[in-house]
Write an enzyme that holds these catalytic residues in place. Sequence first.
Site, PDB file in Angstrom:
ATOM      1  N   HIS A  33      47.286 -93.872-107.663  1.00 24.49           N
ATOM      2  CA  HIS A  33      48.465 -93.914-106.788  1.00 24.49           C
ATOM      3  C   HIS A  33      48.816 -92.524-106.272  1.00 24.49           C
ATOM      4  CE1 HIS A  33      48.869 -97.923-108.472  1.00 24.49           C
ATOM      5  NE2 HIS A  33      49.856 -98.184-107.626  1.00 24.49           N
TER       6      HIS A  33
ATOM      7  N   HIS B 169      50.818 -92.951-116.590  1.00 22.70           N
ATOM      8  CA  HIS B 169      49.971 -91.760-116.567  1.00 22.70           C
ATOM      9  C   HIS B 169      50.686 -90.602-117.245  1.00 22.70           C
ATOM     10  CE1 HIS B 169      46.909 -93.385-113.798  1.00 22.70           C
ATOM     11  NE2 HIS B 169      47.908 -93.968-113.166  1.00 22.70           N
TER      12      HIS B 169
END
Length: 297
Positions: free
Chosen positions: A216, A258
């Site tokens: 992303h 993440h």
Amino acid sequence: MPSPRRNVDARPLSASASSSSGGPGSPAHGGGGGGGGGRFEFQSLLSSRAPGLDPTCTRLRASESPVHRRGSFPLAGAGPSQAPPAPLPEEDRMDLNPSFLGIALRSLLAIDLWLSKKLGVCAGESSSWGSMRPLMKLLEISGHGIPWLLGTLYCLSRSDSWAGREVLMNLLFALLLDLLLVALIKGLVRRRRPAHNQMDMFVTLSVDKYSFPSGHATRAALVSRFILNHLVLAIPLRVLVVLWAFILGLSRVMLGRHNVTDVAFGFFLGYTQYSIVDYCWLSPHNAPVLFLLWNQQ
């Protein structure tokens, strides 16, 4: 007065007994199995075990001990074949002393894990910002690769100008390049996602179980730079594009998807990917076959 008893040789019995003590059958000559012989054998065994009598036997017994067979310590009387162990090679000695770079990398990794856990405020419903989790997941969908691919294909099919098709064709090429590079790096690095992450992501693939880098974040940096360079937008819209990319990267850490370094490297990779796309820019001059095929469709 009766004379003492004599044996056949006319010698006194006491004399024959005393002479037999020095005869061939006496214990001194190893003969006879009486008590005197047993005592002599026992004394000879004790004397053979006394220290200093036979150094050769002492060394042999020491060499046969299990401690010496294991090589725990060198013996003082060992032969020339039992030399001291060779010194360690230079590279092995360096491994025992970690370098400054290794210590710095381990410290940065520890800070990265600690900071990522602290910022994961939307990792679960019970987190401190758990009520913001649905909004963060909606922002997650806005940076997913599938909506961007489908939207680019739809706009490319509806475009009726060569300039618009050229821009959309290169945007499609950039999105495909991004998916390929991110999947390749994730498969090579194979860094696991944070432990507080929940695997409830939107349309995942096999490589999405890995964390480094953030797809992303790479897509947000790539698309935002692409839009700012090829679309004419007002200043407020340009600011919104930059804010969208930044908040999307931050939401990856807040959701627990993440670590901080995954997002940071993702931004760097996405920024670099646009440079690759700009260098390999597709146009009707260098790729006429693609535009002709699309025009026929």
